[in-house]
Design a protein around this motif. Structure first.
Motif, short mmCIF file in Angstrom:
data_model
loop_
_atom_site.label_atom_id
_atom_site.label_comp_id
_atom_site.label_asym_id
_atom_site.label_seq_id
_atom_site.Cartn_x
_atom_site.Cartn_y
_atom_site.Cartn_z
N ALA A 122 71.33 -9.18 -61.53
CA ALA A 122 70.10 -9.91 -61.89
C ALA A 122 70.19 -11.35 -61.39
CB ALA A 122 69.88 -9.88 -63.39
N ASN A 123 71.34 -11.98 -61.54
CA ASN A 123 71.51 -13.36 -61.05
C ASN A 123 71.38 -13.45 -59.55
OD1 ASN A 123 71.82 -14.46 -63.60
ND2 ASN A 123 74.04 -14.25 -63.58
N ALA A 124 71.77 -12.38 -58.85
CA ALA A 124 71.64 -12.33 -57.39
C ALA A 124 70.28 -11.81 -56.96
CB ALA A 124 72.75 -11.47 -56.80
N ARG A 125 69.39 -11.59 -57.92
CA ARG A 125 68.04 -11.07 -57.70
C ARG A 125 68.04 -9.67 -57.10
NH1 ARG A 125 64.83 -14.94 -59.52
NH2 ARG A 125 65.36 -17.09 -59.07
N TRP A 126 69.02 -8.88 -57.48
CA TRP A 126 69.16 -7.49 -57.05
C TRP A 126 69.18 -7.37 -55.53
CZ3 TRP A 126 70.70 -4.11 -60.55
CH2 TRP A 126 70.47 -4.41 -61.89
N ASP A 127 70.20 -6.77 -54.99
CA ASP A 127 70.44 -6.70 -53.55
C ASP A 127 69.74 -5.50 -52.92
OD1 ASP A 127 71.38 -7.08 -51.02
OD2 ASP A 127 73.49 -6.81 -51.51
N THR A 128 68.39 -5.54 -52.88
CA THR A 128 67.64 -4.41 -52.34
C THR A 128 67.96 -4.12 -50.88
OG1 THR A 128 65.72 -5.80 -51.95
CG2 THR A 128 65.76 -4.55 -54.00
N PRO A 129 68.18 -5.11 -50.01
CA PRO A 129 68.51 -4.76 -48.62
C PRO A 129 69.78 -3.92 -48.50
CG PRO A 129 67.84 -7.05 -48.75
CD PRO A 129 67.98 -6.56 -50.16
N ALA A 130 70.79 -4.21 -49.31
CA ALA A 130 72.04 -3.43 -49.25
C ALA A 130 71.80 -1.99 -49.69
CB ALA A 130 73.12 -4.09 -50.10
N VAL A 131 71.00 -1.80 -50.73
CA VAL A 131 70.73 -0.45 -51.22
C VAL A 131 69.89 0.31 -50.19
CG1 VAL A 131 69.63 0.92 -53.02
CG2 VAL A 131 70.97 -1.09 -53.62
N ARG A 132 68.89 -0.35 -49.62
CA ARG A 132 68.07 0.30 -48.58
C ARG A 132 68.93 0.71 -47.39
NH1 ARG A 132 62.72 -0.38 -50.03
NH2 ARG A 132 62.31 -2.28 -51.18
N GLN A 133 69.89 -0.13 -47.01
CA GLN A 133 70.79 0.19 -45.91
C GLN A 133 71.61 1.42 -46.24
OE1 GLN A 133 70.95 -1.01 -42.82
NE2 GLN A 133 72.54 0.49 -42.37
N ARG A 134 72.13 1.51 -47.45
CA ARG A 134 72.90 2.69 -47.85
C ARG A 134 72.02 3.94 -47.83
NH1 ARG A 134 75.41 -1.01 -51.37
NH2 ARG A 134 74.15 -0.37 -53.15
N MET A 135 70.76 3.81 -48.25
CA MET A 135 69.85 4.95 -48.21
C MET A 135 69.66 5.42 -46.77
SD MET A 135 66.85 4.11 -50.99
CE MET A 135 65.82 5.44 -50.40
N MET A 136 69.52 4.48 -45.84
CA MET A 136 69.33 4.83 -44.44
C MET A 136 70.58 5.52 -43.89
SD MET A 136 66.28 4.21 -43.65
CE MET A 136 66.42 4.49 -41.91
N GLU A 137 71.75 5.03 -44.25
CA GLU A 137 72.99 5.63 -43.80
C GLU A 137 73.12 7.06 -44.29
OE1 GLU A 137 75.95 2.88 -45.15
OE2 GLU A 137 75.44 1.41 -43.60
N ALA A 196 70.58 9.01 -45.18
CA ALA A 196 69.53 9.78 -44.54
C ALA A 196 69.90 10.18 -43.12
CB ALA A 196 68.22 9.00 -44.54
N CYS A 197 70.65 9.32 -42.45
CA CYS A 197 71.06 9.59 -41.06
C CYS A 197 72.36 10.36 -40.98
CB CYS A 197 71.18 8.27 -40.30
SG CYS A 197 69.60 7.41 -40.11
N GLY A 198 72.95 10.68 -42.13
CA GLY A 198 74.18 11.44 -42.14
C GLY A 198 75.42 10.68 -41.76
N GLU A 199 75.39 9.36 -41.91
CA GLU A 199 76.56 8.54 -41.56
C GLU A 199 77.53 8.47 -42.69
OE1 GLU A 199 75.14 4.77 -40.17
OE2 GLU A 199 73.88 5.71 -38.69
#
Length: 114
Positions: free
Chosen positions: A94-109, A111-114
């Motif tokens: 919460a103090n870091a305002r939630w790291d949505t870019p990092a989570v989105r990156q993991r979702m993409m990885e 999804a791509c089977g990495e």
């Protein structure tokens, strides 16, 4: 006493997936509530829980989840994550305002089977 967390993922089409974990130690909803993004949302991957999106992800998917219940239980822990560690991670996220870019990156990885 331990703490049961029940949480929910709801995609843009309102399809729902439920998850739960039992943490060692006590934790109240009042302790966690101030940490939510926009008073509702959290990112389970940022605090030590599994994300509930199905894979591969689709355009209807996003990263946000909701905690729908947080209650005491005598059940044994289902994760090594403690209630204290969970709360500390919630506060840090919460103090870091939630790291949505990092989570989105993991979702993409995933999804791509990495």
């Amino acid at each position: 006493m331990n703490t049961r967390i029940e949480y929910l993922y709801r995609d843009a089409h309102n399809y729902k997936t439920f998850g739960e974990a039992v943490l060692r130690g006590a934790l109240s909803p009042e302790e966690v509530q101030p940490c939510y993004h926009e008073k509702t949302w959290f990112l389970p991957e940022e605090v030590g829980l599994d994300g509930l999106q199905e894979h591969p992800t689709t355009s209807a998917d996003h990263v946000w989840h909701e905690i729908i219940a947080l209650q005491p239980t005598p059940e044994p822990p289902t994760t090594p994550l403690t209630a204290h560690a969970f709360l500390q991670r919630m506060k840090a996220a919460a103090n870091a305002r939630w790291d949505t870019p990092a989570v989105r990156q993991r979702m993409m990885e995933i999804a791509c089977g990495e």
